[in-house]
Design an enzyme around this catalytic site. Structure first.
Site, short mmCIF file in Angstrom:
data_model
loop_
_atom_site.label_atom_id
_atom_site.label_comp_id
_atom_site.label_asym_id
_atom_site.label_seq_id
_atom_site.Cartn_x
_atom_site.Cartn_y
_atom_site.Cartn_z
N ASN A 209 0.88 -1.17 0.00
CA ASN A 209 0.00 0.00 0.00
C ASN A 209 0.92 1.22 0.00
OD1 ASN A 209 -1.74 2.10 0.48
ND2 ASN A 209 -2.28 1.47 2.57
N LYS B 178 0.26 4.22 -0.38
CA LYS B 178 -0.36 5.45 0.15
C LYS B 178 -0.09 6.61 -0.82
CE LYS B 178 -0.03 3.48 4.70
NZ LYS B 178 -0.15 3.67 6.12
N HIS C 1 -9.70 1.69 4.55
CA HIS C 1 -8.43 1.89 5.26
C HIS C 1 -8.65 2.87 6.41
CE1 HIS C 1 -4.34 3.00 6.22
NE2 HIS C 1 -3.97 1.88 5.62
N GLU D 110 -6.99 5.26 7.42
CA GLU D 110 -6.74 6.66 7.07
C GLU D 110 -7.92 7.26 6.32
OE1 GLU D 110 -2.97 5.87 5.19
OE2 GLU D 110 -2.15 5.35 7.15
N GLU E 242 -5.92 -4.37 10.49
CA GLU E 242 -4.88 -3.35 10.67
C GLU E 242 -5.18 -2.54 11.93
OE1 GLU E 242 -2.74 -2.46 6.69
OE2 GLU E 242 -4.34 -1.01 6.97
N GLY F 1 2.11 2.57 10.68
CA GLY F 1 3.10 3.64 10.51
C GLY F 1 3.78 4.05 11.80
N SER G 262 2.99 -1.85 10.46
CA SER G 262 4.41 -1.95 10.76
C SER G 262 5.01 -3.33 10.46
CB SER G 262 4.69 -1.52 12.21
OG SER G 262 4.33 -0.16 12.39
P1 PGA Z 1 2.48 0.48 7.65
O1 PGA Z 1 1.04 0.72 6.98
O2 PGA Z 1 3.00 -0.84 7.11
O3 PGA Z 1 3.31 1.65 7.20
O4 PGA Z 1 2.30 0.43 9.12
C1 PGA Z 1 0.14 -0.34 6.72
C2 PGA Z 1 -1.08 0.20 6.06
O5 PGA Z 1 -1.49 1.32 6.38
O6 PGA Z 1 -1.68 -0.47 5.21
#
Ligand code: PGA
Length: 258
Positions: free
Chosen positions: A9, A11, A95, A97, A167, A173, A212
């Protein structure tokens, strides 16, 4: 038997040049890995370039969001039909976000899931609790609510057409991944919920972990019986990290149904 899936992903990151360079490093490295499935979910403006770079490879194309409507007066929207037309196979919906920053509600996520399925895309439905929710002991309740919105709107049959990504918001993140045991506990719960909702083959459901994941922890997470791969954010932007995570999926044992 469930085949592992690793989806990057990206982003809202990168330029055309950096996306091209990333794929020039990743695609040949993944070519020999035949025992797992791979995808990258790119920003909308890069999809055309990514589609070209992935042509003929074993890496599928994905997008990060979709409009709930099929076409019409929805300025700024990108429909599932458009994504399918571009060669997308996957699309992320719900997601955290999108939920937190753009206000995607459980109901809107369900509509987006339905739009994806209508156009034969595989939705990657993200679910997960915040730190405050985990600390107050309502993780399962939150995940159930997020799943039930989609199950209620789309039905068990549509559920067979998607992938779920657990998640935990506190792990995204932050560098603080869920432990393999924490992930396993929620994944097992999700699988049970899918079975209870009438998904005939809950055993075959693909349930990814995201938050992460990196080269250093992927193998332990993927070794859990109900963890069927990962949705990878930050580490998917670093070719060596992403390839190592994909190799960990390839080498981890396939889960055999009991
Ligand atoms: P990350 O994000 O691996 O940077 O923690 C995962 C995601 O948001 O899909």
């Amino acid at each position: 038997m469930r085949i592992k899936l690793v989806a990057g992903n990206w982003k809202m990151n990168g330029t055309l040049a950096s996306s091209r360079a990333l794929l020039e490093a990743v695609v040949p490295a993944l070519a020999p890995l035949k025992r797992a499935n791979f995808a990258v979910c790119s920003p909308f403006p890069h999809l055309g370039l990514v589609q070209q770079a992935l042509r003929g490879s074993n890496v599928a194309l994905g997008a990060q969001d979709v409009c709930q409507h099929d076409n019409g007066a929805y300025t700024g929207g990108v429909s599932a039909a458009m994504l399918a037309d571009l060669g997308c196979r996957y699309v992320i919906v719900g997601h955290s976000e999108r939920r937190a920053v753009f206000g995607d509600s459980d109901e809107l996520v369900a509509l987006k899931y339905a739009a994806a399925v209508r156009h034969r895309l595989t939705p990657i439905l993200c679910v997960g609790e915040t730190l405050a929710e985990r600390e107050s002991g309502v993780t399962e309740k939150v995940v159930a609510r997020q799943l039930d919105a989609v199950i209620g709107h789309c039905g068990a049959a549509a559920l067979e057409r998607g992938v779920v990504a657990y998640e935990p918001v506190w792990a995204i993140g932050t560098g603080r991944n869920a432990t393999p045991e924490q992930a396993q506990a929620v994944h097992e719960y999700v699988r049970g919920r899918l079975a209870a909702a009438g998904r005939r083959m809950a055993d075959a459901a693909c349930i990814l972990y995201g938050g992460s994941v990196k080269a250093a922890n992927a193998a332990q997470l993927f070794a859990m019986p109900d963890v069927d791969g990962g949705l990878i954010g930050g580490a998917s932007l670093v070719a060596g990290e992403f390839v190592a995570i994909c190799r960990a999926a390839q080498s981890s044992k396939e889960t055999v149904k009991s």
